[in-house]
Design an enzyme around this catalytic site. Structure first.
Site, PDB file in Angstrom:
ATOM      1  NE  ARG A   1      -3.852  -3.779   2.256  1.00  0.00           N
ATOM      2  CZ  ARG A   1      -5.057  -3.313   1.966  1.00  0.00           C
ATOM      3  NH1 ARG A   1      -6.070  -3.559   2.789  1.00  0.00           N
ATOM      4  NH2 ARG A   1      -5.282  -2.616   0.860  1.00  0.00           N
TER       5      ARG A   1
ATOM      6  CD  GLU B   1      -6.450 -10.643   2.748  1.00  0.00           C
ATOM      7  OE1 GLU B   1      -6.871 -10.173   1.658  1.00  0.00           O
ATOM      8  OE2 GLU B   1      -6.458  -9.996   3.803  1.00  0.00           O
TER       9      GLU B   1
ATOM     10  CG  HIS C   1      -9.759  -8.015   2.509  1.00  0.00           C
ATOM     11  ND1 HIS C   1      -8.424  -7.963   2.159  1.00  0.00           N
ATOM     12  CD2 HIS C   1     -10.144  -6.726   2.672  1.00  0.00           C
ATOM     13  CE1 HIS C   1      -8.015  -6.704   2.123  1.00  0.00           C
ATOM     14  NE2 HIS C   1      -9.064  -5.927   2.427  1.00  0.00           N
TER      15      HIS C   1
END
Length: 396
Positions: free
Chosen positions: A313, A342, A361
């Site tokens: 994370r 993000e 991601h």
């Protein structure tokens, strides 16, 4: 033959190799032990796929309920166009009526989400949706089950969910292999400077052969550190071992001897992890204790030849401190699949660095994994609405 139906994913391996049942295979032949662990993982995954494609029926069968009006079925809202396997399970189950935000490109607007969750019995979400007090208040008392298509749960207000008695399903384990593969790919891309090399080849920088041009760092003879040793950390180490890594070390809140024995990893302090690691892979969950744990203090203790990799994370890293460490040569490079926020704005200073590789991601982004996550999220929801144990439930 496959593990019996009552075993959850990876239970076969866990029971064979638990502290109560020491796995003697690891003493006599580590390779056999490794293959056994891989076999168990694959069999468990295959079993999950079988569960996923078999609609769960209401107790007594659907035939006794065919006259029931759709309006009396539990209402479910899905916050994203999830992969087709999960939608198929929900559609063919005949147990729920559902509505979804029919887009995979744009998250559901917050205002829309707060409207759509009113009165629902169940909610399927992804990690882009903040499930907080405001949303739970908007949903009201009918909401009994939340199923998130993610292994992480830092987007959920767990205390609020616990206080309201809402059960929570999530999707660990099914993404272990894909995350481990991507982590290795990112590590190699960063350490061997592949993005830089591709750019030079495309833009005319490829001239005569030079002795030290685009030299990177290799895994052979190195020490690989893992921050937060779980199944993903073990899977990463198993994939890196054939590269002739000299030693695996790890730091965690406490030693994890069962997992560590699989990869022959040594438990060390957080400081020693920083000092010894040639490659440091972050695999820990984001919690109040791990928030920005990778900061100036950590980077200052690392070697100037070290490579830092984060596929957990973004919040576990202080990005300003990371930029400073990279731009001053305190560490050699960093590979990130996760950031804060993000998406990371294209104007962010980290994008200006040649020694920082940033991915959007995508660690779990394989067709098989995303469909399995979707299927697990759907089955968790249906089981929860029936008041039965979920396949994977967060114990609040």
């Amino acid at each position: 033959q496959e593990p019996p139906p009552e075993l959850e994913p990876n239970d076969t391996h866990n029971r064979l190799c638990s502290p109560k049942h020491h796995c003697h295979l690891s003493d006599t032949c580590p390779q056999i032990h490794s293959h056994l662990a891989m076999w168990c993982s694959r069999m468990a995954l295959r079993r999950l796929q079988q569960v996923a494609v078999t609609p769960l029926n209401m107790a007594g069968g659907l035939t006794s309920n065919v006259q029931r009006e759709m309006s009396t079925l539990p209402r479910v809202y899905i916050t994203r166009q999830i992969p087709p396997e999960g939608l198929k399970i929900l559609r063919e189950s005949g147990q729920v009526q559902f509505e979804l935000w029919d887009s995979d490109d744009v998250p559901v607007p917050r205002k829309e989400l707060l409207q759509k969750v009113k009165g629902v019995d169940g909610l399927v979400c992804v990690l882009t949706e903040k499930i907080d007090t405001e949303l739970l208040d908007a949903a009201g008392p009918n909401l009994k089950v939340l199923s998130t298509m993610s292994v992480g749960f830092d987007h959920l207000s767990l205390e609020e969910l616990k206080k309201r008695g809402i059960r929570v399903g999530y999707t660990p384990d099914v993404l272990t292999d894909s995350v481990a593969e991507l982590t290795v790919a990112l590590l190699l891309t960063t350490s061997r400077r592949l993005i830089e090399a591709t750019h030079e080849a495309k833009t005319g920088g490829w001239g005569t052969w030079r002795t030290l041009w685009l030299c990177g760092h290799e895994l052979a003879g190195s020490t690989v550190g893992i921050l937060g040793l779980g199944r993903i950390g073990v899977a990463i180490a198993e994939r890196l071992a054939p590269f002739k890594v000299k030693k695996f070390i790890y730091a965690d809140v406490a030693p994890r001897p069962e997992l560590a024995s699989v990869i022959n990893a040594e438990y060390v302090s957080f400081d020693e992890l920083a000092k010894q690691s040639d490659f440091l892979s972050v695999c820990c969950a984001l919690t109040p204790e791990t928030k920005e744990i990778c900061n100036k203090d950590l980077f200052s203790k690392m070697k100037n030849t070290s490579i830092f990799i984060n596929t957990s994370r973004g919040g576990v890293v202080n990005q300003e401190d990371l930029y400073e460490a990279l731009s001053t040569g305190q560490i050699a490079g960093a590979g990130l699949d996760v950031t804060v926020p993000e998406p990371l704005p294209t104007s962010h200073p980290l994008f200006t660095l040649k020694n920082c590789v940033i991915l959007p991601h995508i660690a779990s982004a394989s067709y098989a994994t995303r469909n399995n996550m979707s299927a697990l999220a759907a089955n968790n929801l249906l089981l929860g609405l029936r008041g039965e144990p979920m396949i994977k439930e967060l114990k609040l």
